[in-house]
Motif scaffolding. Structure first.
Motif, PDB file in Angstrom:
ATOM      1  N   THR A  29       0.834  -1.206   0.000  1.00  0.00           N
ATOM      2  CA  THR A  29       0.000   0.000   0.000  1.00  0.00           C
ATOM      3  C   THR A  29       0.865   1.250   0.000  1.00  0.00           C
ATOM      4  OG1 THR A  29      -1.791  -1.136   1.165  1.00  0.00           O
ATOM      5  CG2 THR A  29      -1.771   1.275   1.264  1.00  0.00           C
ATOM      6  N   ALA A  30       1.899   1.258   0.851  1.00  0.00           N
ATOM      7  CA  ALA A  30       2.772   2.428   0.946  1.00  0.00           C
ATOM      8  C   ALA A  30       3.476   2.705  -0.381  1.00  0.00           C
ATOM      9  CB  ALA A  30       3.795   2.218   2.065  1.00  0.00           C
ATOM     10  N   ILE A  31       3.991   1.656  -1.021  1.00  0.00           N
ATOM     11  CA  ILE A  31       4.658   1.835  -2.317  1.00  0.00           C
ATOM     12  C   ILE A  31       3.678   2.415  -3.333  1.00  0.00           C
ATOM     13  CG2 ILE A  31       5.723   0.614  -4.264  1.00  0.00           C
ATOM     14  CD1 ILE A  31       6.891  -1.351  -2.161  1.00  0.00           C
ATOM     15  N   GLY A  32       2.463   1.888  -3.353  1.00  0.00           N
ATOM     16  CA  GLY A  32       1.465   2.380  -4.295  1.00  0.00           C
ATOM     17  C   GLY A  32       1.124   3.836  -4.089  1.00  0.00           C
ATOM     18  N   LEU A  33       1.017   4.265  -2.831  1.00  0.00           N
ATOM     19  CA  LEU A  33       0.697   5.660  -2.542  1.00  0.00           C
ATOM     20  C   LEU A  33       1.781   6.601  -3.067  1.00  0.00           C
ATOM     21  CD1 LEU A  33      -0.646   5.324   1.123  1.00  0.00           C
ATOM     22  CD2 LEU A  33      -1.983   6.023  -0.879  1.00  0.00           C
ATOM     23  N   VAL A  34       3.036   6.195  -2.910  1.00  0.00           N
ATOM     24  CA  VAL A  34       4.143   7.038  -3.378  1.00  0.00           C
ATOM     25  C   VAL A  34       4.257   6.982  -4.893  1.00  0.00           C
ATOM     26  CG1 VAL A  34       6.638   7.400  -3.270  1.00  0.00           C
ATOM     27  CG2 VAL A  34       5.371   6.797  -1.198  1.00  0.00           C
ATOM     28  N   GLU A  35       4.139   5.789  -5.455  1.00  0.00           N
ATOM     29  CA  GLU A  35       4.276   5.639  -6.903  1.00  0.00           C
ATOM     30  C   GLU A  35       3.215   6.451  -7.646  1.00  0.00           C
ATOM     31  OE1 GLU A  35       4.933   2.024 -10.147  1.00  0.00           O
ATOM     32  OE2 GLU A  35       3.863   1.626  -8.269  1.00  0.00           O
ATOM     33  N   ARG A  36       2.012   6.525  -7.098  1.00  0.00           N
ATOM     34  CA  ARG A  36       0.933   7.278  -7.739  1.00  0.00           C
ATOM     35  C   ARG A  36       0.969   8.764  -7.415  1.00  0.00           C
ATOM     36  NH1 ARG A  36      -1.833   2.738  -5.813  1.00  0.00           N
ATOM     37  NH2 ARG A  36      -2.740   3.966  -4.114  1.00  0.00           N
ATOM     38  N   GLY A  37       1.919   9.181  -6.594  1.00  0.00           N
ATOM     39  CA  GLY A  37       2.037  10.590  -6.264  1.00  0.00           C
ATOM     40  C   GLY A  37       1.036  11.081  -5.232  1.00  0.00           C
ATOM     41  N   GLU A  38       0.383  10.157  -4.528  1.00  0.00           N
ATOM     42  CA  GLU A  38      -0.603  10.559  -3.533  1.00  0.00           C
ATOM     43  C   GLU A  38       0.035  10.931  -2.202  1.00  0.00           C
ATOM     44  OE1 GLU A  38      -4.513   8.340  -3.821  1.00  0.00           O
ATOM     45  OE2 GLU A  38      -3.175   6.918  -4.809  1.00  0.00           O
ATOM     46  N   VAL A  39       1.245  10.451  -1.962  1.00  0.00           N
ATOM     47  CA  VAL A  39       2.031  10.833  -0.789  1.00  0.00           C
ATOM     48  C   VAL A  39       3.414  11.234  -1.274  1.00  0.00           C
ATOM     49  CG1 VAL A  39       3.148   9.992   1.312  1.00  0.00           C
ATOM     50  CG2 VAL A  39       0.764   9.380   0.844  1.00  0.00           C
ATOM     51  N   ASP A  40       3.882  12.387  -0.829  1.00  0.00           N
ATOM     52  CA  ASP A  40       5.190  12.909  -1.232  1.00  0.00           C
ATOM     53  C   ASP A  40       6.153  12.750  -0.063  1.00  0.00           C
ATOM     54  OD1 ASP A  40       7.395  14.253  -2.138  1.00  0.00           O
ATOM     55  OD2 ASP A  40       6.333  16.099  -2.691  1.00  0.00           O
ATOM     56  N   LEU A  41       7.050  11.777  -0.169  1.00  0.00           N
ATOM     57  CA  LEU A  41       8.036  11.558   0.882  1.00  0.00           C
ATOM     58  C   LEU A  41       9.324  12.331   0.630  1.00  0.00           C
ATOM     59  CD1 LEU A  41       7.596   7.700   1.449  1.00  0.00           C
ATOM     60  CD2 LEU A  41       6.662   9.577   2.830  1.00  0.00           C
TER      61      LEU A  41
END
Length: 342
Positions: free
Chosen positions: A296-308
């Motif tokens: 889930t975490a990888i998907g959120l970052v890959e889709r640009g929904e979370v900016d780390l």
């Protein structure tokens, strides 16, 4: 890999005492991979161990390599691991549960009492040039995810676990106390999950401004407004501060039947409003790490929904781990990154 079979590591030898030592490069077990560590985030638990030599019941009584938010590149594999994994960019889930424990069998492997976790006394962490991890906890990340972001998938996993416990969903109203790294990442996750209102409290004005940049729809200065009597009527309250006054104040802002999730590390015991919990049937729970969160975490970052990547406010080589740890006390610091290969 070093031709000498040795690596550099930052070692905590006593409270507030760190030194860079030469250590043997670990040899992966049959089910493990060896990772060349490229980025390690600094966590609050690292700071507690550094400053106090302990965290809760864990006491540092022998030299310990800190750091558990880590990522890098696989450079060697154990005999049971596909050799084609060499060269993969990976984010490390820094734990090793007993797969046969009651908790693991129930899918809650994070609660396994026999857990071996990076940077907890008895298990070295990742403030080093190399580290080993079981192959299934070396999560492959796409090229679009930087290795610094890959390291920060660990605190993002805490936020994902929090979102699941809190029941974030489309239209949720969420209160988060504390605008440190976990509070800020949790705000981003709430936004990604469709929360309609994300209210963040913090005493520090700079941190409140950061919260607005990362998804908060409203920020509150608890020294100016009495949190607990504002009538926010939120669906979920997440404490990411660990501060007793913040924890207590949030209960009064939760709607009947809502959720309270305690994430921040603070005092081991604090008084809670039991009558409010009972009369409103509040669901109160804690967060202890995570389980099954990396996809889930990888998907959120890959889709640009979370900016780390935007959270990174400083980078430090192994020789400057002390400065990295001490930087976390500044209000302009969100995430400090240790770069062992520099």
């Amino acid at each position: 890999m070093s031709e000498t079979g040795r690596m550099r590591a930052s070692v905590l030898t006593a409270a507030t005492s760190l030194e860079v030592q030469s250590r043997e490069i670990p040899v992966p077990d049959a089910d493990q991979v060896l990772v060349r560590i490229e980025a390690v985030g600094v966590c609050g638990s690292d700071v507690h161990f550094y400053k106090e030599g302990r965290l809760g019941d864990w006491v540092v009584d022998e030299p310990l390599i800190l750091g558990h938010e880590s990522a890098g590149v696989i450079v060697a594999v154990g005999s049971d691991v596909d050799a084609n994994r060499v060269g993969e960019r990976v984010s490390i889930e820094p734990q090793r549960p007993d797969p046969t424990s009651r908790e693991s069998m129930a899918g809650q492997y994070n609660l396994d009492p026999a857990m071996e976790f990076y940077a907890v006394p008895g298990v070295d962490g990742a403030f080093a040039e190399y580290a080993v991890i079981q192959a299934h906890f070396a999560h492959t990340v796409p090229d679009s995810v930087s290795l610094e972001a890959a390291a920060l998938l660990e605190p993002l996993s805490v936020a994902v676990a929090t979102a699941r416990k809190a029941g974030f969903t489309v239209g949720s109203r969420v209160l988060i106390t504390g605008a440190g790294p976990i509070g800020i990442i949790t705000a981003q996750v709430a936004k990604a999950y469709g929360a309609a209102e994300i209210i963040v409290t913090d005493l520090d004005a700079a941190r409140r401004e950061q919260a607005l940049r990362f998804g908060a729809t409203r920020v509150i200065d608890p020294s100016a407004e009495s949190v607990g009597s504002l009538g926010l009527d939120v669906d979920a309250f997440v404490d990411a501060s660990g501060a007793a006054p913040a924890v207590r104040s949030g209960f009064g802002e939760v709607r009947p039947g809502g959720a309270v999730v305690l994430v921040g590390m603070g005092a081991s015991e604090i008084p809670l409003p039991v009558t409010t919990i009972q009369n409103n049937e509040l669901i109160v729970t804690g967060i202890f790490r995570y389980a099954n969160t990396w996809p889930t975490a990888i998907g959120l970052v890959e889709r640009g929904e979370v900016d780390l990547d935007a959270l990174v406010t400083g980078r430090f080589p192994l020789d400057e781990v002390q400065q990295a740890l001490e930087s976390t006390g500044r209000s302009d610091t969100l995430k400090s990154i240790v770069t062992p290969q520099r």
